[in-house]
Design a protein around this motif. Structure first.
Motif, PDB file in Angstrom:
ATOM      1  N   ASP A  45       0.751  -1.295  -0.156  1.00 30.26           N
ATOM      2  CA  ASP A  45      -0.009  -0.040   0.023  1.00 30.26           C
ATOM      3  C   ASP A  45       0.863   1.308   0.061  1.00 30.26           C
ATOM      4  O   ASP A  45       0.420   2.279  -0.501  1.00 30.26           O
ATOM      5  CB  ASP A  45      -0.821  -0.030   1.294  1.00 30.26           C
ATOM      6  CG  ASP A  45      -2.004  -1.291   1.172  1.00 30.26           C
ATOM      7  OD1 ASP A  45      -2.310  -1.419   0.089  1.00 30.26           O
ATOM      8  OD2 ASP A  45      -2.411  -1.555   2.228  1.00 30.26           O
ATOM      9  N   ASP A  47       4.017   0.914  -5.538  1.00 32.02           N
ATOM     10  CA  ASP A  47       4.094   1.537  -6.875  1.00 32.02           C
ATOM     11  C   ASP A  47       5.799   1.894  -6.870  1.00 32.02           C
ATOM     12  O   ASP A  47       6.333   1.479  -8.120  1.00 32.02           O
ATOM     13  CB  ASP A  47       3.346   2.801  -7.047  1.00 32.02           C
ATOM     14  CG  ASP A  47       3.963   3.866  -5.836  1.00 32.02           C
ATOM     15  OD1 ASP A  47       4.283   3.551  -4.683  1.00 32.02           O
ATOM     16  OD2 ASP A  47       3.598   4.813  -6.015  1.00 32.02           O
ATOM     17  N   ILE A  53       3.428   7.236 -12.396  1.00 32.09           N
ATOM     18  CA  ILE A  53       2.445   6.900 -13.714  1.00 32.09           C
ATOM     19  C   ILE A  53       3.219   7.440 -15.016  1.00 32.09           C
ATOM     20  O   ILE A  53       3.116   6.727 -15.835  1.00 32.09           O
ATOM     21  CB  ILE A  53       1.137   7.300 -13.484  1.00 32.09           C
ATOM     22  CG1 ILE A  53       0.317   6.423 -12.571  1.00 32.09           C
ATOM     23  CG2 ILE A  53       0.282   7.183 -14.784  1.00 32.09           C
ATOM     24  CD1 ILE A  53       0.168   4.937 -12.929  1.00 32.09           C
ATOM     25  N   THR A  54       3.434   8.777 -14.924  1.00 23.51           N
ATOM     26  CA  THR A  54       3.854   9.239 -16.273  1.00 23.51           C
ATOM     27  C   THR A  54       5.075   8.807 -16.695  1.00 23.51           C
ATOM     28  O   THR A  54       5.303   8.311 -17.975  1.00 23.51           O
ATOM     29  CB  THR A  54       4.026  11.041 -15.874  1.00 23.51           C
ATOM     30  OG1 THR A  54       2.939  11.423 -15.414  1.00 23.51           O
ATOM     31  CG2 THR A  54       4.549  11.607 -17.352  1.00 23.51           C
ATOM     32  N   TYR A  92      -1.930   0.637  -9.572  1.00 21.44           N
ATOM     33  CA  TYR A  92      -1.725   2.312  -8.755  1.00 21.44           C
ATOM     34  C   TYR A  92      -1.992   3.221  -9.661  1.00 21.44           C
ATOM     35  O   TYR A  92      -0.824   4.107  -9.990  1.00 21.44           O
ATOM     36  CB  TYR A  92      -0.162   2.154  -8.124  1.00 21.44           C
ATOM     37  CG  TYR A  92      -0.063   1.013  -7.142  1.00 21.44           C
ATOM     38  CD1 TYR A  92      -0.137   1.141  -5.858  1.00 21.44           C
ATOM     39  CD2 TYR A  92       0.936  -0.290  -7.574  1.00 21.44           C
ATOM     40  CE1 TYR A  92       0.259   0.172  -4.951  1.00 21.44           C
ATOM     41  CE2 TYR A  92       1.368  -1.151  -6.853  1.00 21.44           C
ATOM     42  CZ  TYR A  92       0.758  -1.001  -5.501  1.00 21.44           C
ATOM     43  OH  TYR A  92       1.206  -2.046  -4.584  1.00 21.44           O
ATOM     44  N   PRO A  93      -3.234   3.414 -10.038  1.00 22.94           N
ATOM     45  CA  PRO A  93      -3.259   4.664 -11.063  1.00 22.94           C
ATOM     46  C   PRO A  93      -3.094   6.046 -10.263  1.00 22.94           C
ATOM     47  O   PRO A  93      -2.975   6.791 -11.374  1.00 22.94           O
ATOM     48  CB  PRO A  93      -4.799   4.278 -11.283  1.00 22.94           C
ATOM     49  CG  PRO A  93      -5.493   3.578 -10.235  1.00 22.94           C
ATOM     50  CD  PRO A  93      -4.416   2.857  -9.843  1.00 22.94           C
ATOM     51  N   GLU A  94      -3.055   6.113  -9.061  1.00 23.15           N
ATOM     52  CA  GLU A  94      -2.759   7.583  -8.716  1.00 23.15           C
ATOM     53  C   GLU A  94      -1.269   7.714  -8.280  1.00 23.15           C
ATOM     54  O   GLU A  94      -0.972   8.595  -7.743  1.00 23.15           O
ATOM     55  CB  GLU A  94      -3.561   7.500  -7.371  1.00 23.15           C
ATOM     56  CG  GLU A  94      -5.100   7.502  -7.597  1.00 23.15           C
ATOM     57  CD  GLU A  94      -5.673   8.569  -8.340  1.00 23.15           C
ATOM     58  OE1 GLU A  94      -5.286   9.653  -8.527  1.00 23.15           O
ATOM     59  OE2 GLU A  94      -6.416   8.258  -9.666  1.00 23.15           O
ATOM     60  N   SER A  95      -0.372   6.805  -8.720  1.00 23.25           N
ATOM     61  CA  SER A  95       0.867   6.818  -8.245  1.00 23.25           C
ATOM     62  C   SER A  95       1.671   8.066  -8.718  1.00 23.25           C
ATOM     63  O   SER A  95       1.238   8.452  -9.950  1.00 23.25           O
ATOM     64  CB  SER A  95       1.622   5.590  -8.868  1.00 23.25           C
ATOM     65  OG  SER A  95       2.967   5.646  -8.448  1.00 23.25           O
ATOM     66  N   VAL A  96       2.724   8.543  -8.282  1.00 27.13           N
ATOM     67  CA  VAL A  96       3.535   9.529  -9.001  1.00 27.13           C
ATOM     68  C   VAL A  96       4.591   9.148 -10.038  1.00 27.13           C
ATOM     69  O   VAL A  96       5.040   9.707 -10.637  1.00 27.13           O
ATOM     70  CB  VAL A  96       4.483  10.140  -7.804  1.00 27.13           C
ATOM     71  CG1 VAL A  96       3.684  10.945  -7.044  1.00 27.13           C
ATOM     72  CG2 VAL A  96       5.407   9.168  -7.043  1.00 27.13           C
TER      73      VAL A  96
END
Length: 182
Positions: A97, A101, A141-142, A135-139
């Motif tokens: 949790d 990510d 992602i980009t 983890y779609p809200e992870s830092v």
């Protein structure tokens, strides 16, 4: 009506009608019951102890997380990729949790790293896709999307190179066969 700074220093109002001194003087010198004050003190202390205890439990895990992350990064910097991957897998298992990510991202980078003996672009691509899915809200992602794009093009180019190398081998064999005939 109050004048300037005199209000701050307890000066008397200019007009007696604006302040009710009678009720204030009645309460002076009278002892107030202190029973309620202690109840609130006990409640505040109990709440504080509970919050500190809960915070310490979290900080205990936080310290272990940070220690593992530090060890994983240090191992990678020393080119000890196998140990680094071991740490990242443990982090992913124990702290999904809070650090999952980052663990997936680091593992994806490691598999894409050319100096890693077990480098595998497919595995790296799968890890980056898992990061985006889980983890779609992870830092990260980009950055993961950028790596996915790069890896997909790299895998595609590797296929083209393999196909062309196969054609080259075929043409070389044909050329050798022609030289034998001559």
């Amino acid at each position: 009506m109050w004048t300037g700074d005199s209000q701050r220093y307890g000066a008397r109002p200019l007009h007696r009608q604006t302040c009710d001194y009678g009720s204030w003087r009645k309460d002076m010198g009278r002892k107030h019951p202190r029973q309620r004050q202690h109840i609130f003190l006990y409640i505040a202390c109990g709440l504080s102890l509970w919050l500190v205890g809960a915070g310490c439990v979290h900080m205990h895990h936080f310290g272990k997380e940070e220690k593992l992350v530090s060890q994983a990064k240090s191992s990678f910097a020393k080119s000890d990729f196998a140990m680094s991957m071991t740490y990242w897998r443990e982090i992913l298992e124990r702290f999904p949790d809070t650090q999952g990510d980052q663990a997936l991202y680091a593992m994806g980078l490691t598999y894409a790293f050319p100096e890693y003996p077990d480098a595998n672009y497919r595995t790296s691509l799968d890890l980056f896709k898992m990061l985006i899915r889980e983890y779609p809200e992870s830092v990260f992602i980009t950055q993961a999307k950028i790596w996915i794009s790069i890896l997909e093009r790299t895998i595609e180019k590797e296929k083209e190179v393999d196909e062309k190398n196969g054609k080259i081998d075929l043409l070389e064999n044909q050329l050798k066969a022609e030289h034998k005939k001559i």
